[in-house]
Every structure is written in structure tokens, then in C-alpha cells.
Enzyme design. Sequence first.
Site, PDB file in Angstrom:
ATOM      1  N   LYS A  15       0.375  -0.457   4.263  1.00  0.00           N
ATOM      2  CA  LYS A  15       0.864   0.906   4.002  1.00  0.00           C
ATOM      3  C   LYS A  15       1.342   1.575   5.296  1.00  0.00           C
ATOM      4  O   LYS A  15       2.385   2.217   5.329  1.00  0.00           O
ATOM      5  CB  LYS A  15      -0.246   1.774   3.379  1.00  0.00           C
ATOM      6  CG  LYS A  15      -0.776   1.265   2.055  1.00  0.00           C
ATOM      7  CD  LYS A  15      -1.759   2.245   1.421  1.00  0.00           C
ATOM      8  CE  LYS A  15      -3.052   2.433   2.186  1.00  0.00           C
ATOM      9  NZ  LYS A  15      -3.884   1.214   2.291  1.00  0.00           N
ATOM     10  N   ARG A  90      -7.136   8.863  -2.597  1.00  0.00           N
ATOM     11  CA  ARG A  90      -8.043   7.722  -2.708  1.00  0.00           C
ATOM     12  C   ARG A  90      -9.099   7.934  -3.775  1.00  0.00           C
ATOM     13  O   ARG A  90      -9.917   7.037  -4.004  1.00  0.00           O
ATOM     14  CB  ARG A  90      -8.749   7.515  -1.376  1.00  0.00           C
ATOM     15  CG  ARG A  90      -8.077   6.501  -0.446  1.00  0.00           C
ATOM     16  CD  ARG A  90      -8.757   6.569   0.902  1.00  0.00           C
ATOM     17  NE  ARG A  90      -8.836   5.335   1.608  1.00  0.00           N
ATOM     18  CZ  ARG A  90      -8.108   5.042   2.696  1.00  0.00           C
ATOM     19  NH1 ARG A  90      -7.207   5.878   3.128  1.00  0.00           N
ATOM     20  NH2 ARG A  90      -8.297   3.915   3.329  1.00  0.00           N
ATOM     21  N   ARG A 128      -5.742  -7.069  13.052  1.00  0.00           N
ATOM     22  CA  ARG A 128      -4.810  -5.977  13.371  1.00  0.00           C
ATOM     23  C   ARG A 128      -5.046  -5.416  14.783  1.00  0.00           C
ATOM     24  O   ARG A 128      -6.189  -5.238  15.196  1.00  0.00           O
ATOM     25  CB  ARG A 128      -5.027  -4.878  12.326  1.00  0.00           C
ATOM     26  CG  ARG A 128      -4.203  -3.646  12.506  1.00  0.00           C
ATOM     27  CD  ARG A 128      -4.046  -2.900  11.222  1.00  0.00           C
ATOM     28  NE  ARG A 128      -5.294  -2.462  10.599  1.00  0.00           N
ATOM     29  CZ  ARG A 128      -5.342  -1.906   9.395  1.00  0.00           C
ATOM     30  NH1 ARG A 128      -4.242  -1.734   8.695  1.00  0.00           N
ATOM     31  NH2 ARG A 128      -6.493  -1.522   8.883  1.00  0.00           N
ATOM     32  N   ARG A 162      -8.985  -1.317  16.080  1.00  0.00           N
ATOM     33  CA  ARG A 162      -9.672  -0.176  15.467  1.00  0.00           C
ATOM     34  C   ARG A 162     -11.158  -0.456  15.271  1.00  0.00           C
ATOM     35  O   ARG A 162     -11.538  -1.548  14.858  1.00  0.00           O
ATOM     36  CB  ARG A 162      -9.056   0.095  14.096  1.00  0.00           C
ATOM     37  CG  ARG A 162      -7.960   1.125  14.127  1.00  0.00           C
ATOM     38  CD  ARG A 162      -7.248   1.204  12.813  1.00  0.00           C
ATOM     39  NE  ARG A 162      -8.115   1.465  11.670  1.00  0.00           N
ATOM     40  CZ  ARG A 162      -7.659   1.722  10.450  1.00  0.00           C
ATOM     41  NH1 ARG A 162      -6.364   1.741  10.231  1.00  0.00           N
ATOM     42  NH2 ARG A 162      -8.481   1.948   9.459  1.00  0.00           N
ATOM     43  N   ARG A 173     -15.143  -1.376   3.348  1.00  0.00           N
ATOM     44  CA  ARG A 173     -13.938  -0.606   2.990  1.00  0.00           C
ATOM     45  C   ARG A 173     -13.264  -1.200   1.757  1.00  0.00           C
ATOM     46  O   ARG A 173     -12.757  -0.468   0.903  1.00  0.00           O
ATOM     47  CB  ARG A 173     -12.960  -0.578   4.172  1.00  0.00           C
ATOM     48  CG  ARG A 173     -13.449   0.337   5.284  1.00  0.00           C
ATOM     49  CD  ARG A 173     -12.745   0.062   6.586  1.00  0.00           C
ATOM     50  NE  ARG A 173     -11.323   0.318   6.539  1.00  0.00           N
ATOM     51  CZ  ARG A 173     -10.438  -0.210   7.384  1.00  0.00           C
ATOM     52  NH1 ARG A 173     -10.828  -1.032   8.331  1.00  0.00           N
ATOM     53  NH2 ARG A 173      -9.174   0.092   7.287  1.00  0.00           N
TER      54      ARG A 173
HETATM   55  P1  AMP Z   1      -7.152   4.172   6.763  1.00  0.00           P
HETATM   56  O1  AMP Z   1      -6.587   4.287   8.134  1.00  0.00           O
HETATM   57  O2  AMP Z   1      -6.250   4.730   5.705  1.00  0.00           O
HETATM   58  O3  AMP Z   1      -7.627   2.778   6.443  1.00  0.00           O
HETATM   59  O4  AMP Z   1      -8.470   5.102   6.740  1.00  0.00           O
HETATM   60  C1  AMP Z   1      -9.549   4.870   7.622  1.00  0.00           C
HETATM   61  C2  AMP Z   1     -10.775   5.617   7.112  1.00  0.00           C
HETATM   62  O5  AMP Z   1     -10.521   7.028   7.094  1.00  0.00           O
HETATM   63  C3  AMP Z   1     -11.215   5.275   5.700  1.00  0.00           C
HETATM   64  O6  AMP Z   1     -12.006   4.098   5.653  1.00  0.00           O
HETATM   65  C4  AMP Z   1     -11.996   6.530   5.324  1.00  0.00           C
HETATM   66  O7  AMP Z   1     -13.267   6.550   5.950  1.00  0.00           O
HETATM   67  C5  AMP Z   1     -11.158   7.642   5.977  1.00  0.00           C
HETATM   68  N1  AMP Z   1     -10.097   8.114   5.042  1.00  0.00           N
HETATM   69  C6  AMP Z   1      -8.760   7.929   5.176  1.00  0.00           C
HETATM   70  N2  AMP Z   1      -8.103   8.490   4.151  1.00  0.00           N
HETATM   71  C7  AMP Z   1      -9.031   9.037   3.339  1.00  0.00           C
HETATM   72  C8  AMP Z   1      -8.968   9.732   2.098  1.00  0.00           C
HETATM   73  N3  AMP Z   1      -7.809   9.983   1.464  1.00  0.00           N
HETATM   74  N4  AMP Z   1     -10.143  10.151   1.547  1.00  0.00           N
HETATM   75  C9  AMP Z   1     -11.318   9.928   2.169  1.00  0.00           C
HETATM   76  N5  AMP Z   1     -11.447   9.246   3.323  1.00  0.00           N
HETATM   77  C10 AMP Z   1     -10.313   8.799   3.920  1.00  0.00           C
END
Ligand code: AMP
Length: 226
Positions: A15, A90, A128, A162, A173
Site C-alpha cells: 500500500k 482498519r 523491508r 521499522r 500485525r
Molecule cells: P502501517 O504503517 O500502516 O503498517 O501501521 C503501523 C501501525 O500503526 C499499525 O500496526 C497500528 O499499530 C498503527 N496504525 C496505523 N494505521 C492505523 C489505523 N487506521 N487504526 C489503528 N491503528 C493504526
Amino acid sequence: MSKIIVLMGAPGAGKGTQARLLQERLHLPQISTGDIFRSLKGAQTPLAQEVREIMERGQLVPDELTIQLVRERTSKDDAQEGYILDGFPRTPAQAKSLEKLAGEQDKHIVAIQIEVPCDLLEKRMTGRRNCPVCNEIYNIYFKPPRHDNVCDFHPEAQLVHRGDDNLETVRKRLATYEQQTRPLLDYYASKNLLRVVDGNRKRESIYQDIAAVVRDEGEEVSAGVT
Ligand code: AMP
């Protein structure tokens, strides 16, 4: 009517990579809730500390805070002509709030699922690496940089891994995704708002499919209006 392009799919589906390409080429801002939460990294407030702990556990930040941040970010000037959401919604509550927001902002939602076989996702995340300067995304297994652990465009920059891309957190996750986020795909499909693209190809081919969906949706919407 301007668009909210919602990129859906499991963590590691690509994404972020596609959102960056869309941003560069369509000149719409990429709004990544994960990036917003990661930007709190250095902040020494109780809230920032709580967010960090939630992310380390591979869980989701509470809806109320997430929705409020998205509402604020999408009200900025650069988002008036549309925007790209990467990592939001989400949960069902976030999806509902997005619909409300789209109505208030007079925008049309285009949800695009990037579909990748489950067995690839772990390697996509644990491999990554990001450039801290330009945010270019590499993968030590699938898209390594030309020189070990440095960005192709910023040779002075060591790539970053990360904190939540370690195998233990990655598995949590993915479980969180299955439980809380995957059901949203059915929700968007049932409203005929979901388009699916095959994410197990070169990034440019995936981009071309996504761009075609975005173009077609624009035509359908204008056709509906006239
Ligand atoms: P991502 O970079 O999108 O994989 O997000 C990393 C982390 O940020 C996730 O594992 C969640 O802990 C938090 N996070 C990101 N987007 C959301 C969301 N829409 N709702 C809740 N937590 C989020």
C-alpha cells in the site's frame, strides 16, 4: 467530484509503495496513519508513549484518536482536491467515520484492495527497509538497494528497518489484520465500492491497474452526475 482513494490490503501488500507512486503522479497527498503515528516517535508525551507501545504489540491505536487525526489531516488545503488513504480505515468504526467524512467533504470513495498471497507477506515486511531521507521502500529479498543497506538516491543514508517489522510483531500485525480489518473488504464489496488488483507483480504493473481503476471510477461518477 474529487476522490478519496482508499488502498486496502494486508500489512506488507504494498500500500505504501503504491500510495507514493499515486502521490507523485496524480499530485494528491498520501495520508498514511502509520506514518502519522511513527512521526510521534520522538515525542515524550504519555499519548505518544501509549501509541508506541500499541504499535510494538502489533495492535491498533484506538479508533477515536485515529479518526480525529484523519479528520484533521484531511481538512488541510492540500487535500481539498482529493487524497490517498494508506492504512485507514482498519475497523468498522473507522469505515463508518470515513463515509461520514466523504459526505461532508463532498468526495467519492474508491476502495482498492491490493491482493498478495499470505505466505509472501512475512518476508515482504521483515525484508523491508526505508530510506530516512526520501522514504523510498526497498526489500532485501525482493528489491535490494544497489549497495548494501544504503539508498540508491541518497548514498549517505543508511536504510532503516521499522521497529514493528520484526517477525514476532509482524505475526501479530497479520493476526490483527485478519480479525479487525479483513472484514472491511466484504463491507466495501457489498456496497460495490471495492476493486481488486493483483499485488504479486512488479510495482509498475500494479500501479497501472490502480491508475486505471481510479480513472474508470472518475468516468463512472461523472457519467452518473450528467
Ligand atoms: P502501517 O504503517 O500502516 O503498517 O501501521 C503501523 C501501525 O500503526 C499499525 O500496526 C497500528 O499499530 C498503527 N496504525 C496505523 N494505521 C492505523 C489505523 N487506521 N487504526 C489503528 N491503528 C493504526
